[in-house]
Design a protein around this motif. Structure first.
Motif, mmCIF file in Angstrom:
data_model
loop_
_atom_site.group_PDB
_atom_site.id
_atom_site.type_symbol
_atom_site.label_atom_id
_atom_site.label_comp_id
_atom_site.label_asym_id
_atom_site.label_seq_id
_atom_site.Cartn_x
_atom_site.Cartn_y
_atom_site.Cartn_z
ATOM 1 N N PHE A 211 0.878 -1.165 0.000
ATOM 2 C CA PHE A 211 0.000 0.000 0.000
ATOM 3 C C PHE A 211 0.907 1.204 0.000
ATOM 4 O O PHE A 211 1.813 1.297 0.831
ATOM 5 N N GLU A 212 0.689 2.084 -0.950
ATOM 6 C CA GLU A 212 1.565 3.234 -1.117
ATOM 7 C C GLU A 212 3.023 2.769 -1.198
ATOM 8 O O GLU A 212 3.897 3.268 -0.484
ATOM 9 N N ASN A 213 3.256 1.754 -2.019
ATOM 10 C CA ASN A 213 4.597 1.239 -2.353
ATOM 11 C C ASN A 213 5.355 0.545 -1.240
ATOM 12 O O ASN A 213 6.532 0.250 -1.378
ATOM 13 N N ASP A 214 4.718 0.278 -0.124
ATOM 14 C CA ASP A 214 5.396 -0.382 0.981
ATOM 15 C C ASP A 214 4.598 -1.602 1.397
ATOM 16 O O ASP A 214 3.386 -1.623 1.197
ATOM 17 N N LYS A 215 5.263 -2.579 2.018
ATOM 18 C CA LYS A 215 4.499 -3.713 2.538
ATOM 19 C C LYS A 215 3.512 -3.187 3.572
ATOM 20 O O LYS A 215 3.874 -2.399 4.435
ATOM 21 N N MET A 216 2.275 -3.645 3.430
ATOM 22 C CA MET A 216 1.280 -3.204 4.401
ATOM 23 C C MET A 216 1.595 -3.873 5.729
ATOM 24 O O MET A 216 1.682 -5.093 5.818
ATOM 25 N N SER A 217 1.835 -3.090 6.765
ATOM 26 C CA SER A 217 2.093 -3.709 8.069
ATOM 27 C C SER A 217 1.851 -2.712 9.181
ATOM 28 O O SER A 217 1.896 -1.506 8.965
ATOM 29 N N LYS A 218 1.631 -3.272 10.356
ATOM 30 C CA LYS A 218 1.307 -2.436 11.503
ATOM 31 C C LYS A 218 2.458 -1.471 11.781
ATOM 32 O O LYS A 218 2.257 -0.288 12.020
ATOM 33 N N SER A 219 3.695 -1.994 11.702
ATOM 34 C CA SER A 219 4.808 -1.125 12.082
ATOM 35 C C SER A 219 4.986 0.025 11.100
ATOM 36 O O SER A 219 5.447 1.094 11.473
ATOM 37 N N ARG A 220 4.614 -0.179 9.838
ATOM 38 C CA ARG A 220 4.731 0.933 8.887
ATOM 39 C C ARG A 220 3.514 1.852 8.957
ATOM 40 O O ARG A 220 3.506 2.923 8.364
ATOM 41 N N GLY A 221 2.457 1.386 9.624
ATOM 42 C CA GLY A 221 1.271 2.233 9.816
ATOM 43 C C GLY A 221 0.513 2.487 8.523
ATOM 44 O O GLY A 221 -0.199 3.484 8.398
ATOM 45 N N ASN A 222 0.667 1.629 7.516
ATOM 46 C CA ASN A 222 -0.028 1.858 6.239
ATOM 47 C C ASN A 222 -1.058 0.760 5.990
ATOM 48 O O ASN A 222 -1.063 0.117 4.955
ATOM 49 N N ILE A 223 -1.896 0.592 6.982
ATOM 50 C CA ILE A 223 -2.814 -0.546 6.945
ATOM 51 C C ILE A 223 -4.181 -0.177 6.388
ATOM 52 O O ILE A 223 -4.690 0.912 6.639
ATOM 53 N N VAL A 224 -4.755 -1.114 5.624
ATOM 54 C CA VAL A 224 -6.140 -0.993 5.196
ATOM 55 C C VAL A 224 -6.873 -2.192 5.781
ATOM 56 O O VAL A 224 -6.337 -3.302 5.780
ATOM 57 N N ARG A 225 -8.054 -1.945 6.290
ATOM 58 C CA ARG A 225 -8.809 -3.036 6.904
ATOM 59 C C ARG A 225 -9.878 -3.546 5.940
ATOM 60 O O ARG A 225 -10.316 -2.809 5.054
ATOM 61 N N ALA A 226 -10.295 -4.799 6.182
ATOM 62 C CA ALA A 226 -11.199 -5.435 5.220
ATOM 63 C C ALA A 226 -12.661 -5.046 5.432
ATOM 64 O O ALA A 226 -13.421 -4.971 4.463
ATOM 65 N N THR A 227 -13.066 -4.797 6.680
ATOM 66 C CA THR A 227 -14.508 -4.627 6.901
ATOM 67 C C THR A 227 -15.105 -3.395 6.211
ATOM 68 O O THR A 227 -16.240 -3.483 5.735
ATOM 69 N N PRO A 228 -14.390 -2.264 6.115
ATOM 70 C CA PRO A 228 -14.987 -1.138 5.372
ATOM 71 C C PRO A 228 -15.271 -1.505 3.911
ATOM 72 O O PRO A 228 -16.303 -1.134 3.352
ATOM 73 N N ILE A 229 -14.388 -2.295 3.315
ATOM 74 C CA ILE A 229 -14.585 -2.701 1.913
ATOM 75 C C ILE A 229 -15.790 -3.645 1.850
ATOM 76 O O ILE A 229 -16.645 -3.531 0.977
ATOM 77 N N HIS A 230 -15.844 -4.542 2.822
ATOM 78 C CA HIS A 230 -16.968 -5.483 2.899
ATOM 79 C C HIS A 230 -18.297 -4.723 2.994
ATOM 80 O O HIS A 230 -19.264 -5.058 2.316
ATOM 81 N N LYS A 231 -18.310 -3.645 3.813
ATOM 82 C CA LYS A 231 -19.577 -2.926 4.007
ATOM 83 C C LYS A 231 -19.986 -2.142 2.760
ATOM 84 O O LYS A 231 -21.164 -2.005 2.479
ATOM 85 N N VAL A 232 -19.023 -1.603 2.028
ATOM 86 C CA VAL A 232 -19.374 -0.733 0.894
ATOM 87 C C VAL A 232 -19.539 -1.524 -0.410
ATOM 88 O O VAL A 232 -20.515 -1.330 -1.126
#
Ligand code: MSP
Length: 635
Positions: free
Chosen positions: A282-303
């Motif tokens: 995400f934004e060219n970096d591995k998505m991870s908690k330590s990088r703080g560039n996380i996207v969660r699944a439930t918002p996508i699920h809801k929309v």
């Protein structure tokens, strides 16, 4: 019936789930459904990895016991898979009693076969964090707290990994598909060829873990414990060995080197295949908690629904390689492939059958050209699925959708309906479209379970689409006279701007909810201000000239700070717990220069020093990487 046992990694309980974790679990759920379509008895296991020093520490920071802490997060993972409708057969936690027995049993077997011995482990240890820092060299700082590490020796059990170099190389040679894809296999082989060192598999410095039998001061090293979950999840069920361990590429070594060696050491059967997928970026970096560039699944699920996420992940990212997530690409794929592609084919086909044939499937053999194409696509897509080439398989299926669309346009059923004697032609067109739709729907069901079930029902089937088997995919299976169900749009078009805004809004809510579950507070959003509002704040670079503790206060320091004015400012700041006065002299800091003066403990404070406020921790002063002149304005 053939059994097929597959696993995902068991996820760490030091963070809440995000779409990186969902990616693996969705892929596993898709493979589960594909194997079910082949008629296998499939079992999918996942779970949570709950031991170790990080969990111990995180729990302590919140005043919880490690068990209380991991109970909450483990539940969060379980809940996540439920919301996303993933079919999990076994959910195993490393804190279960059964797991402790299985780990101890694995160890006993290795010990009886002379594969473990007691030795001394020497490594870099962080006294502050009470933990060994893996791979650190003498003098290296602790990656967590930055303090210097010390060289410490403790008693550990070792596994004789060094004796497995040749055995592992033979395994990779004899079973070329043991590690996939090829690039990962080559990496592992190159690593093992360098020779292996014995591996420490217990710790005495950690308490939160499974104790070694008869020697409770030793607990098992997290990986010896975690990998064993794959067996304990199906203990006593005759499902071992696993047919597939699906993992992310960063944990290949543990799975392809340590795990088979432990099992050989214990004299137990090895898993058949390890497949490592790439990273979701995400934004060219591995998505991870330590990088703080996380996207969660439930918002996508809801929309957009979970199927939209599943489709995007498996179509957009080549399985085995890294791939990027973006909301734009997600909505783009949704609209072009699902709403316009599959959704449109389903609704036009079914509405025409309603309009021209009273909702009953007409009798016809269908068009032989489309029948042939459907059969070719079915076999090539199934072959691609078998190799986990999801993207390729979906591309092929969508080429069939395009071919059927083209066929409908060419045949123009709306014209055929008006032609005298056009009945048979119209029947053929409608049957061809409906039968192709049935095959397409069945083929995509493992990837899009919810939407495929809806289309299947609209086609008039009363059974579950999960009962469809590969043998049912041949042309002509759709019975004439079958009455269609009620037709409704399966993928309503999404307005890109509105849906992206909504997902981002829900993402903030979901973040706050997860933080609350983790027992953390989230700063409340501050209302927007204009640039003019901002310019009212006079922010300046200052240099600290002197600093002293404020008498009778643990928190306050009295500082004199030069901000480029004739006289230095007197500023009282609540930073005494984090900074020693003498360490501050000469340091450049950011100052709010036009804050109205006020008295603190009888001392006038003529401004404020800017610091990050860390949750449950000490303030951290804002500083400058480049050399900046004193008095410079911050804008
Ligand atoms: N607990 C260990 C695994 C033990 S298995 C016996 C662990 N846990 S983890 O929580 O860090 O999860 C790692 C797995 O989550 C990865 O291997 C991968 O399957 C998935 N992913 C986490 N972030 C990911 C991405 N950004 N992209 C793709 N997969 C990701 O390691």
């Amino acid at each position: 019936m053939n059994k097929y046992y597959l696993t995902t990694p068991i996820y760490y309980t030091n963070a809440a789930p995000h779409i990186g974790h969902a990616y693996t679990t969705i892929a596993a759920d898709t493979i589960r459904a594909l194997k079910q379509m082949q008629g296998c008895h499939v079992v999918l296991a996942t779970g949570t990895d709950e031991h170790g020093v990080n969990v111990e520490r995180a729990a302590e920071a919140q005043g919880k016991t490690p068990q209380e802490y991991t109970d909450t997060i483990s539940e969060e993972f379980r809940r996540q898979w439920e919301i996303l409708g993933l079919h999990i057969d076994r959910f195993e936690r490393t804190t279960s009693d059964r797991q402790a027995q299985c780990v101890q049993d694995l160890f006993r077997r290795c010990r009886e076969r002379g594969q473990v011995y007691k030795g001394n482990y020497t490594g870099q240890y962080c006294i502050f964090d009470n933990a060994f820092v893996d791979d650190a060299k003498p003098g290296d700082p602790c990656p967590d707290c930055g303090r210097p590490t010390e060289t410490v020796t403790e008693e550990n059990y070792y596994f004789r990994l060094s004796e497995y170099t040749e055995k592992l190389l033979t395994l990779y040679e004899e079973q070329p598909d043991f590690i996939q894809p090829e690039s990962r296999r080559n990496e592992v082989i190159a690593f093992v060829k360098q020779g292996l060192r014995d591996l420490s598999i217990t710790r005495t410095s950690v308490k939160w873990g499974i104790p070694v039998p008869d020697e409770p001061k030793h607990v098992f090293y997290v990986w010896f414990d975690a990998l064993t979950t794959y067996m304990s999840a199906v203990h006593g069920e005759h499902l071992w060995p696993a047919d597939l361990h699906l993992i992310g590429k960063e944990i290949v070594r543990f799975h392809a080197v340590f795990w088979p060696a432990f099992l050989m050491g214990a004299g137990l059967p090895l898993p058949k295949r390890i497949f490592a997928h790439g990273w979701l970026l995400f934004e060219n970096d591995k998505m991870s908690k330590s990088r703080g560039n996380i996207v969660r699944a439930t918002p996508i699920h809801k929309v957009l629904g979970t199927d939209a996420l599943r489709y995007f992940l498996l179509r957009e990212v080549v399985f085995g390689q890294d791939g990027s997530f973006s909301y734009d690409a997600l909505v783009g794929r949704y609209n072009s492939d699902l709403a316009n592609g599959l959704g449109n084919l389903a609704s036009r086909t079914l509405s025409m059958i309603h309009q021209y044939r009273g909702g009953s499937i007409p009798a016809s053999e269908g068009d032989s050209r489309i029948a042939e194409e459907a059969s070719a696509v079915t076999s090539s897509a199934l072959a691609a699925f078998e190799k986990f080439e999801f993207s390729k398989a979906l591309e092929m299926i969508w080429s069939l959708i395009a071919a059927v669309d083209k066929y409908i346009v060419e045949r123009a059923p709306w014209k055929q309906a008006k032609l005298p004697g056009g009945n048979q032609h119209l029947d053929q067109t409608l049957y061809t479209a409906a039968e192709a739709l049935r095959i397409i729907t069945s083929l995509i069901a493992p990837v899009l379970p919810e939407s495929a079930a809806k289309i299947y029902e609209q086609l008039g089937f009363t059974g579950s689409i999960t009962e469809v088997r590969t043998k049912d995919l041949h042309w002509g299976h759709l019975p004439a006279g079958q009455a269609l169900g009620t037709v409704s749009a399966v993928f309503p078009r999404a307005d890109p701007k509105i849906s992206i805004e909504k997902m981002k809004e829900l993402e903030i809510e979901e973040y706050a909810r997860q933080q609350a579950v983790l027992g953390k507070t989230v700063p409340q959003p501050v209302p927007h201000i204009t640039i003019d509002d901002f310019l009212k704040v006079d922010l300046r670079v200052g240099v600290i000239l002197d600093a002293a503790a404020v008498p009778k206060s643990d928190k306050l320091l009295h500082l004199h700070i030069d901000i480029g004015e004739p006289k230095p400012r007197s500023i009282v700041a609540g930073i005494a717990e984090a900074y020693k006065p003498e360490a501050l002299v000469g340091r450049k800091v950011a100052i709010v220069a036009n804050l109205a003066p006020r008295k603190l403990r009888g001392i006038e404070s003529q401004g404020m020093i800017v610091a990050a406020s860390l949750e449950g921790g000490s303030p951290s002063l804002v500083s400058f990487l480049e050399d900046v002149p004193v008095g410079a304005r911050l804008k």
